[in-house]
Motif scaffolding. Structure first.
Motif, PDB file in Angstrom:
ATOM      1  N   PHE A   8     -15.350  33.151  -8.221  1.00  0.00           N
ATOM      2  CA  PHE A   8     -15.162  33.722  -6.893  1.00  0.00           C
ATOM      3  C   PHE A   8     -15.448  32.661  -5.837  1.00  0.00           C
ATOM      4  O   PHE A   8     -16.528  32.066  -5.821  1.00  0.00           O
ATOM      5  CB  PHE A   8     -16.075  34.934  -6.681  1.00  0.00           C
ATOM      6  CG  PHE A   8     -15.660  36.126  -7.508  1.00  0.00           C
ATOM      7  CD1 PHE A   8     -14.740  37.038  -7.015  1.00  0.00           C
ATOM      8  CD2 PHE A   8     -16.163  36.311  -8.790  1.00  0.00           C
ATOM      9  CE1 PHE A   8     -14.343  38.122  -7.783  1.00  0.00           C
ATOM     10  CE2 PHE A   8     -15.775  37.400  -9.555  1.00  0.00           C
ATOM     11  CZ  PHE A   8     -14.851  38.302  -9.055  1.00  0.00           C
ATOM     12  N   SER A  12     -14.382  35.167  -0.843  1.00  0.00           N
ATOM     13  CA  SER A  12     -14.544  36.391  -1.623  1.00  0.00           C
ATOM     14  C   SER A  12     -16.001  36.835  -1.717  1.00  0.00           C
ATOM     15  O   SER A  12     -16.302  37.866  -2.306  1.00  0.00           O
ATOM     16  CB  SER A  12     -13.996  36.180  -3.043  1.00  0.00           C
ATOM     17  OG  SER A  12     -12.630  35.827  -3.009  1.00  0.00           O
ATOM     18  N   ALA A  22     -17.145  41.815  -5.957  1.00  0.00           N
ATOM     19  CA  ALA A  22     -17.039  40.834  -7.042  1.00  0.00           C
ATOM     20  C   ALA A  22     -17.897  41.264  -8.235  1.00  0.00           C
ATOM     21  O   ALA A  22     -17.479  41.127  -9.396  1.00  0.00           O
ATOM     22  CB  ALA A  22     -17.462  39.459  -6.531  1.00  0.00           C
ATOM     23  N   TYR A 172     -10.553  33.931  -8.473  1.00  0.00           N
ATOM     24  CA  TYR A 172     -10.386  34.938  -7.425  1.00  0.00           C
ATOM     25  C   TYR A 172     -10.547  34.281  -6.062  1.00  0.00           C
ATOM     26  O   TYR A 172     -11.506  33.543  -5.810  1.00  0.00           O
ATOM     27  CB  TYR A 172     -11.413  36.051  -7.590  1.00  0.00           C
ATOM     28  CG  TYR A 172     -11.105  36.964  -8.748  1.00  0.00           C
ATOM     29  CD1 TYR A 172     -10.195  37.999  -8.614  1.00  0.00           C
ATOM     30  CD2 TYR A 172     -11.722  36.781  -9.984  1.00  0.00           C
ATOM     31  CE1 TYR A 172      -9.905  38.837  -9.681  1.00  0.00           C
ATOM     32  CE2 TYR A 172     -11.433  37.608 -11.059  1.00  0.00           C
ATOM     33  CZ  TYR A 172     -10.526  38.641 -10.900  1.00  0.00           C
ATOM     34  OH  TYR A 172     -10.239  39.459 -11.963  1.00  0.00           O
ATOM     35  N   SER A 231      -8.985  38.594  -4.760  1.00  0.00           N
ATOM     36  CA  SER A 231     -10.211  39.349  -5.021  1.00  0.00           C
ATOM     37  C   SER A 231     -10.154  40.740  -4.394  1.00  0.00           C
ATOM     38  O   SER A 231     -11.041  41.556  -4.618  1.00  0.00           O
ATOM     39  CB  SER A 231     -11.419  38.590  -4.461  1.00  0.00           C
ATOM     40  OG  SER A 231     -11.288  38.408  -3.059  1.00  0.00           O
TER      41      SER A 231
END
Length: 413
Positions: A8, A12, A22, A172, A231
């Motif tokens: 991530f 995100s 997440a 993401y 994400s």
């Protein structure tokens, strides 16, 4: 039980809600039967804020101390992510690079991974925990904290996916995949469903900011599919994978712009054997990354102007290296041009399609954009242009190669 690595990025993880989102993705993957390793970046713009803070203290901070400072951003993220997963009723553990055993060389601010110890991570996964690893950072043999370069949490994720034999490495981010160009500059840019490691590697090196180039190298070497996705949704993103025959049906798959560029030119270089070797050995010793190299010979072959492009952030150091070389080798002068950009067209189909260069040069001609330098490889053609012309050049090239149109052959994209 299969293993997946999820990474991530900072956007995100910009606030508590996004961190919880997440965390839910990681938990869902675990509940689906996967072992899960998370790699996280620093939250939001915290790295930029730390850099600004450092420059407010010192105009040219020592690289070692910058690594000490910048790695704190990821340390905040891993702890908060572990807390979010714990709050949702699942076990997790956060690990810095030193705790994990991610070892690098000693090149501060741009270290390269040398080896990763599996012992700690395997033990925590065996205990049923989601393992959260700080991206972007490492530790050298002497215990010094290092960083892998901006955007290199991707590299951490891909390296872990490779060494752990992951089923997939999911990246993401705030975009839903890899596009034919930067959609912020080219509104007609189109998302690509699948792209080869080689094309993505070249696009990343040429300025596509969605992936770090060394992450692609790991994916290719160990044949780990990399899935770049949003994400914010569950939509399929872009799969980076081995080349397929359908990919060759597309002459150009993307166009990129690199604006963080500087050209350093050494004027009046003695044109004798061994001089270029000495110059670039010194450049390498100072860990300055070289992109393109251009040499023009004059004065009946006795002298040359030797230029190379590098990251704009390295321009000051590159100038200093050049000036030291000028004193040693009798070079007349050193100049630095930070007003340049590089536009590139990339595609494996260049191997089998003719006329790509002609289309590119014609498009820039129609835009009245002058080309200052040209470089080519098997699947890339690049042109150096003035910085102020870069974004316009990108839009003209995207139109010239009709990249807004979906490929005719099914599965080629």
């Amino acid at each position: 039980m299969s293993l997946i690595v999820q990474k991530f990025g900072g956007t995100s993880l910009a606030d508590a809600d996004k961190i919880h989102r997440a965390a839910r993705r990681a938990i869902r993957a675990k509940l689906e039967g996967h072992r899960v390793v998370l790699v996280v970046s620093a939250m939001g713009h915290s790295t930029d804020e730390l850099i600004a803070l450092a420059r407010g203290i010192c105009s040219d901070p020592p690289k070692r101390e910058m690594d000490m400072l910048l790695t704190t951003g990821e340390q905040v993220s891993i702890a908060l992510m572990a807390m979010a997963i714990d709050a949702a009723g699942h076990e997790a553990i956060s690990l810095t690079a030193a705790q994990l055993g991610l070892f690098t060389d000693s090149a501060h601010t741009r270290a390269r991974i040398q080896r990763i110890s599996r012992e700690r991570i395997d033990r925590e996964l065996e205990a049923g925990k989601i393992v959260i690893v700080a991206g972007f950072q490492g530790v050298d043999a002497g215990g010094e904290i290092t960083t892998l370069g901006r955007g290199a949490s991707d590299t951490t994720a891909a390296a872990l996916a490779s060494i752990l034999g992951a089923e997939v490495c999911e990246i993401y981010t705030d975009v839903d995949g890899v596009y034919t160009s930067d959609p912020r500059i080219v509104p007609k840019a189109r998302k690509i469903d699948a792209i080869s490691y080689d094309v993505m590697l070249e696009m990343a090196a040429a300025g596509a900011g969605v992936m770090h180039s060394r992450a692609i190298e790991f994916g290719k070497k160990f044949n780990v599919p990399i899935h770049v996705r949003s994400s914010l949704t569950d939509a399929r993103g872009t799969i980076i994978m081995n080349e397929t025959s359908n990919m060759e049906a597309i002459s150009v798959q993307g166009v990129t712009l690199r604006e963080d560029l500087a050209v350093i030119t050494l004027h009046g270089v003695p044109n004798t054997p061994g001089v270029a070797a000495r110059i670039f050995a010194e450049v390498a010793r100072n860990n300055i990354l070289v992109d393109d190299i251009v040499q023009n010979i004059y004065d009946d072959g006795r002298l040359a102007n030797l230029g190379f492009s590098t990251n704009a952030g390295d321009a000051r150091e590159a100038r200093a290296v050049g000036e030291r070389l000028a004193e040693k080798l009798g070079i007349a002068a050193v100049s630095v041009d930070e007003g340049v950009s590089k536009v590139s067209a990339v595609g494996v189909g260049m191997r089998t399609h003719s006329g790509i260069a002609a289309t590119m040069f014609e498009a820039l001609s129609h835009a009245a954009i002058n080309i200052e330098n040209i470089s080519t490889s098997e699947i890339v053609i690049s042109c150096i242009v003035r910085r102020e012309d870069g974004q316009r050049a990108l839009r003209f090239l995207h139109d010239a190669f009709k990249l807004d149109q979906s490929p005719a052959s099914t599965g080629a994209d």
